[in-house]
Design a protein around this motif. Structure first.
Motif, PDB file in Angstrom:
ATOM      1  N   ASP A   3     119.806  -3.980 -76.041  1.00 40.87           N
ATOM      2  CA  ASP A   3     120.414  -4.938 -75.114  1.00 40.87           C
ATOM      3  C   ASP A   3     120.614  -6.222 -75.880  1.00 40.87           C
ATOM      4  O   ASP A   3     119.639  -6.874 -76.274  1.00 40.87           O
ATOM      5  CB  ASP A   3     119.500  -5.157 -73.910  1.00 40.87           C
ATOM      6  CG  ASP A   3     120.127  -6.046 -72.837  1.00 40.87           C
ATOM      7  OD1 ASP A   3     120.849  -6.997 -73.200  1.00 40.87           O
ATOM      8  OD2 ASP A   3     119.889  -5.808 -71.647  1.00 40.87           O
ATOM      9  N   HIS A   4     121.871  -6.605 -76.118  1.00 36.83           N
ATOM     10  CA  HIS A   4     122.100  -7.776 -76.967  1.00 36.83           C
ATOM     11  C   HIS A   4     121.566  -9.055 -76.343  1.00 36.83           C
ATOM     12  O   HIS A   4     121.285 -10.023 -77.048  1.00 36.83           O
ATOM     13  CB  HIS A   4     123.588  -7.915 -77.309  1.00 36.83           C
ATOM     14  CG  HIS A   4     124.465  -8.400 -76.200  1.00 36.83           C
ATOM     15  ND1 HIS A   4     125.017  -7.556 -75.255  1.00 36.83           N
ATOM     16  CD2 HIS A   4     124.891  -9.650 -75.874  1.00 36.83           C
ATOM     17  CE1 HIS A   4     125.752  -8.253 -74.405  1.00 36.83           C
ATOM     18  NE2 HIS A   4     125.692  -9.525 -74.756  1.00 36.83           N
ATOM     19  N   HIS A   5     121.395  -9.092 -75.014  1.00 39.70           N
ATOM     20  CA  HIS A   5     120.788 -10.258 -74.373  1.00 39.70           C
ATOM     21  C   HIS A   5     119.329 -10.398 -74.797  1.00 39.70           C
ATOM     22  O   HIS A   5     118.825 -11.510 -74.970  1.00 39.70           O
ATOM     23  CB  HIS A   5     120.864 -10.132 -72.853  1.00 39.70           C
ATOM     24  CG  HIS A   5     122.238  -9.908 -72.321  1.00 39.70           C
ATOM     25  ND1 HIS A   5     122.757  -8.639 -72.159  1.00 39.70           N
ATOM     26  CD2 HIS A   5     123.205 -10.765 -71.904  1.00 39.70           C
ATOM     27  CE1 HIS A   5     123.983  -8.737 -71.669  1.00 39.70           C
ATOM     28  NE2 HIS A   5     124.279 -10.011 -71.506  1.00 39.70           N
ATOM     29  N   TYR A   6     118.619  -9.280 -74.934  1.00 38.76           N
ATOM     30  CA  TYR A   6     117.215  -9.304 -75.336  1.00 38.76           C
ATOM     31  C   TYR A   6     117.058  -9.653 -76.817  1.00 38.76           C
ATOM     32  O   TYR A   6     116.168 -10.415 -77.198  1.00 38.76           O
ATOM     33  CB  TYR A   6     116.568  -7.929 -75.143  1.00 38.76           C
ATOM     34  CG  TYR A   6     116.329  -7.476 -73.739  1.00 38.76           C
ATOM     35  CD1 TYR A   6     116.831  -8.166 -72.638  1.00 38.76           C
ATOM     36  CD2 TYR A   6     115.583  -6.329 -73.504  1.00 38.76           C
ATOM     37  CE1 TYR A   6     116.598  -7.713 -71.352  1.00 38.76           C
ATOM     38  CE2 TYR A   6     115.338  -5.875 -72.224  1.00 38.76           C
ATOM     39  CZ  TYR A   6     115.856  -6.562 -71.143  1.00 38.76           C
ATOM     40  OH  TYR A   6     115.618  -6.107 -69.882  1.00 38.76           O
ATOM     41  N   ALA A  29     132.201  -6.575 -72.026  1.00 39.41           N
ATOM     42  CA  ALA A  29     133.072  -6.574 -73.205  1.00 39.41           C
ATOM     43  C   ALA A  29     132.249  -6.648 -74.481  1.00 39.41           C
ATOM     44  O   ALA A  29     132.495  -5.914 -75.445  1.00 39.41           O
ATOM     45  CB  ALA A  29     134.050  -7.747 -73.130  1.00 39.41           C
ATOM     46  N   ALA A  30     131.238  -7.522 -74.499  1.00 39.82           N
ATOM     47  CA  ALA A  30     130.386  -7.657 -75.677  1.00 39.82           C
ATOM     48  C   ALA A  30     129.619  -6.370 -75.942  1.00 39.82           C
ATOM     49  O   ALA A  30     129.511  -5.918 -77.096  1.00 39.82           O
ATOM     50  CB  ALA A  30     129.424  -8.832 -75.493  1.00 39.82           C
ATOM     51  N   MET A  31     129.074  -5.762 -74.880  1.00 36.25           N
ATOM     52  CA  MET A  31     128.362  -4.495 -75.021  1.00 36.25           C
ATOM     53  C   MET A  31     129.258  -3.434 -75.634  1.00 36.25           C
ATOM     54  O   MET A  31     128.851  -2.668 -76.522  1.00 36.25           O
ATOM     55  CB  MET A  31     127.872  -4.028 -73.649  1.00 36.25           C
ATOM     56  CG  MET A  31     126.785  -4.889 -73.034  1.00 36.25           C
ATOM     57  SD  MET A  31     126.590  -4.614 -71.240  1.00 36.25           S
ATOM     58  CE  MET A  31     126.075  -2.885 -71.207  1.00 36.25           C
ATOM     59  N   GLY A  70     118.990 -11.097 -79.097  1.00 32.89           N
ATOM     60  CA  GLY A  70     119.533 -12.278 -79.751  1.00 32.89           C
ATOM     61  C   GLY A  70     120.940 -12.099 -80.252  1.00 32.89           C
ATOM     62  O   GLY A  70     121.350 -12.778 -81.206  1.00 32.89           O
ATOM     63  N   GLY A  71     121.691 -11.189 -79.625  1.00 32.30           N
ATOM     64  CA  GLY A  71     123.098 -11.080 -79.972  1.00 32.30           C
ATOM     65  C   GLY A  71     123.508  -9.726 -80.509  1.00 32.30           C
ATOM     66  O   GLY A  71     122.725  -8.773 -80.583  1.00 32.30           O
ATOM     67  N   LEU A  72     124.774  -9.657 -80.916  1.00 32.81           N
ATOM     68  CA  LEU A  72     125.376  -8.397 -81.332  1.00 32.81           C
ATOM     69  C   LEU A  72     124.941  -7.974 -82.729  1.00 32.81           C
ATOM     70  O   LEU A  72     124.751  -6.789 -82.994  1.00 32.81           O
ATOM     71  CB  LEU A  72     126.898  -8.514 -81.267  1.00 32.81           C
ATOM     72  CG  LEU A  72     127.486  -9.004 -79.935  1.00 32.81           C
ATOM     73  CD1 LEU A  72     129.009  -8.941 -79.973  1.00 32.81           C
ATOM     74  CD2 LEU A  72     126.938  -8.209 -78.759  1.00 32.81           C
ATOM     75  N   ARG A  73     124.762  -8.919 -83.608  1.00 30.54           N
ATOM     76  CA  ARG A  73     124.376  -8.558 -84.982  1.00 30.54           C
ATOM     77  C   ARG A  73     122.934  -8.061 -85.024  1.00 30.54           C
ATOM     78  O   ARG A  73     122.614  -7.117 -85.737  1.00 30.54           O
ATOM     79  CB  ARG A  73     124.593  -9.750 -85.914  1.00 30.54           C
ATOM     80  CG  ARG A  73     126.073 -10.168 -86.005  1.00 30.54           C
ATOM     81  CD  ARG A  73     126.301 -11.310 -86.976  1.00 30.54           C
ATOM     82  NE  ARG A  73     125.334 -12.358 -86.756  1.00 30.54           N
ATOM     83  CZ  ARG A  73     124.638 -12.957 -87.732  1.00 30.54           C
ATOM     84  NH1 ARG A  73     124.816 -12.586 -88.993  1.00 30.54           N
ATOM     85  NH2 ARG A  73     123.784 -13.916 -87.464  1.00 30.54           N
ATOM     86  N   ASN A  74     122.048  -8.668 -84.253  1.00 37.55           N
ATOM     87  CA  ASN A  74     120.677  -8.157 -84.181  1.00 37.55           C
ATOM     88  C   ASN A  74     120.630  -6.769 -83.553  1.00 37.55           C
ATOM     89  O   ASN A  74     119.779  -5.942 -83.898  1.00 37.55           O
ATOM     90  CB  ASN A  74     119.795  -9.116 -83.377  1.00 37.55           C
ATOM     91  CG  ASN A  74     119.146 -10.172 -84.266  1.00 37.55           C
ATOM     92  OD1 ASN A  74     119.461 -10.278 -85.440  1.00 37.55           O
ATOM     93  ND2 ASN A  74     118.253 -10.955 -83.689  1.00 37.55           N
ATOM     94  N   LEU A 124     115.871 -16.009 -77.425  1.00 36.22           N
ATOM     95  CA  LEU A 124     116.810 -15.002 -77.904  1.00 36.22           C
ATOM     96  C   LEU A 124     117.850 -14.663 -76.841  1.00 36.22           C
ATOM     97  O   LEU A 124     119.023 -14.447 -77.161  1.00 36.22           O
ATOM     98  CB  LEU A 124     116.051 -13.742 -78.325  1.00 36.22           C
ATOM     99  CG  LEU A 124     115.243 -13.843 -79.614  1.00 36.22           C
ATOM    100  CD1 LEU A 124     114.429 -12.578 -79.833  1.00 36.22           C
ATOM    101  CD2 LEU A 124     116.144 -14.108 -80.815  1.00 36.22           C
ATOM    102  N   SER A 125     117.439 -14.612 -75.578  1.00 34.62           N
ATOM    103  CA  SER A 125     118.392 -14.304 -74.509  1.00 34.62           C
ATOM    104  C   SER A 125     119.411 -15.420 -74.350  1.00 34.62           C
ATOM    105  O   SER A 125     120.573 -15.162 -74.022  1.00 34.62           O
ATOM    106  CB  SER A 125     117.648 -14.077 -73.192  1.00 34.62           C
ATOM    107  OG  SER A 125     116.882 -12.899 -73.251  1.00 34.62           O
ATOM    108  N   VAL A 126     118.989 -16.662 -74.565  1.00 28.83           N
ATOM    109  CA  VAL A 126     119.926 -17.787 -74.525  1.00 28.83           C
ATOM    110  C   VAL A 126     120.842 -17.736 -75.740  1.00 28.83           C
ATOM    111  O   VAL A 126     122.066 -17.857 -75.631  1.00 28.83           O
ATOM    112  CB  VAL A 126     119.157 -19.118 -74.461  1.00 28.83           C
ATOM    113  CG1 VAL A 126     120.091 -20.301 -74.684  1.00 28.83           C
ATOM    114  CG2 VAL A 126     118.461 -19.247 -73.108  1.00 28.83           C
TER     115      VAL A 126
END
Length: 453
Positions: A320-323, A357-359, A325-329, A135-137
């Protein structure tokens, strides 16, 4: 997949052309993976101290018509080894097929990488598994696809997520116990002095206010005996009366110690973050205090939500979108929190401007963002974007430019990648305990077994 410049590439002819074929122009033609080492100050935590440099991975997704999207995630070897086969699999994929990204990542297993599927090790983000690593990848690739799609359609990422509900996002000052420099003078100098007592923490906070206008403060704890960290929070409360304060010992305390600290600081804490390790211990603490408990260790995947919410172990989740799996999750997590009446904030790692920026884009779209977000960004002196983000009154404006609204600084990216190439492997995997052992008097340091106090 190695280019002459050391940047890893996947392209047509190397990775196939699977995926949804709604538009030839927006199919992925090339993926670039650029691992970098960025300077990191000697910030202390329950596991040790940050290394002089920390690894990050910059992902670029290039479409057939030349649109390029960027993403960012952890750059340790275990993430890079998963990102490589995923980059190959992504070639030919439609950047608008965001759900399909999960199908692709689920195909990546031990036969495609050196990640051990059975690994489950503790860390500052709780238990770590191969699925969490995937998910982080994936998060970096999803952000890169959204960035590219926004550029193709001429809209910002927040529009692709449903539209912003605020024009700026508030961030909190992230305070750390720290040394003035790394052992032996290693790494880059950042101009900050040591902060090892309440006076040092207060002075650090004052500088954050002067330079960035932050209005709330979070102290990374688990470093000193609890009574000393209580004293630091009390000093902050005296210096900044009425300002929200948070304390995060990363699971460093027993439930009994956690309850003692909660009782001593009940009148000034906005929330207490991960005082004890694991959901059952957090539930025990929660039953004994009215101070809200927050987490970015107990709840980092959807399956972990049920126990934590039904036992009332946490009242605030740090997304945390890194944890996830992204912005939609991340938005899905926010919706679940809203249903259960659980507050929402945002966790930070040592990140670059792409992640910030993504955050900011996803935070702008979440109605129930109840608390100012965390960010390490003011500590970072290096970046890979052309224009650094600037906080105003503790807030970041939400970009309305197409995509993320950031542009890669190719020269800076190449320089930080060269540092990664030149490293002998010592710094390509973050290890706060190993960094601690390099300090005088800490040669026997090992990662503490939690709880520590």
């Amino acid at each position: 997949m190695d280019g002459q410049d050391g940047v890893e590439r996947a392209g047509v002819g190397q990775g196939g052309a699977e995926g949804v074929r709604r538009s030839e122009a927006q199919r992925v033609a090339e993926v670039r993976l650029t691992p970098v080492l960025i300077s990191d100050p000697p910030l202390l935590n329950v596991q040790g101290v940050h290394q002089p440099y920390t690894p990050r991975l910059v992902v670029e997704v290039v479409t057939a018509d030349g649109a390029t999207g960027v993403g960012e995630t952890y750059g340790d070897t275990k993430y890079l080894e998963l990102a490589r086969p995923y980059a190959d699999a992504l070639v030919g994929h439609d950047i608008a097929d965001l759900n399909g990204l999960f199908t692709l990542v689920n195909r990546i297993g031990v036969e495609d990488s050196r990640v051990d599927e059975s690994v489950a090790v503790g860390g500052l983000r709780g238990v770590q598994t191969a699925d969490k690593l995937r998910l982080s990848v994936l998060s970096a690739f999803e952000v890169a696809c959204l960035d590219a799609l926004g550029k193709v359609q001429g809209v910002p990422v927040h529009t692709l997520l449903g539209g912003k509900v605020r024009d700026s996002v508030e961030y909190s000052a992230y305070l750390f116990y720290r040394w003035a420099e790394h052992p032996g003078g290693a790494g880059e100098k950042d101009g900050w002095g040591a902060a090892l007592d309440p006076a040092g923490i207060v002075e650090q906070a004052r500088r954050f206010v002067r330079e960035h206008g932050f209005r709330s403060f979070k102290l990374k704890g688990g470093v000193l005996p609890p009574e000393r960290e209580v004293a630091a929070i009390r000093a902050l409360a005296e210096a900044f009366p009425g300002h929200p304060l948070r304390l995060d010992p990363n699971g460093g305390w027993t439930p009994a110690t956690s309850l003692d600290v909660a009782a001593e600081l009940a009148d000034v804490l906005e929330y207490l973050e991960d005082p004890a390790p694991g959901t059952p211990a957090m539930a025990e603490v929660s039953r004994g205090t009215a101070v809200p408990l927050a987490t970015n260790m107990c709840v980092t995947t959807f399956p972990e939500i049920r126990e934590a919410f039904l036992t009332d172990a946490v009242q605030v989740v740090l997304c945390d979108h890194h944890y996830w799996g992204g912005l939609r999750n991340t938005r899905e997590l926010a919706a679940i929190c809203r249903v259960f009446g659980v507050g929402l904030s945002m966790h930070s790692n040592t990140h670059l401007g792409i992640s910030l920026a993504a955050m900011t884009h996803v935070a702008a779209t979440v109605p129930n963002l109840d608390y100012a977000c965390d960010s390490h960004y003011p500590w970072q002196t290096e970046d890979v974007i052309t224009t650094r983000h600037t906080f105003h009154g503790g807030h970041l404006p939400v970009s309305d430019a197409p995509g993320l609204g950031v542009h890669l600084d190719r020269e800076a990216l190449a320089r930080l990648h060269r540092r990664w190439l030149d490293d002998d492997g010592t710094l390509r995997d973050r290890d706060d305990a190993a960094a601690m052992r390099r300090a005088p008097g800490h040669a026997d340091w090992t990662t503490p077994v939690l709880p520590r106090w």
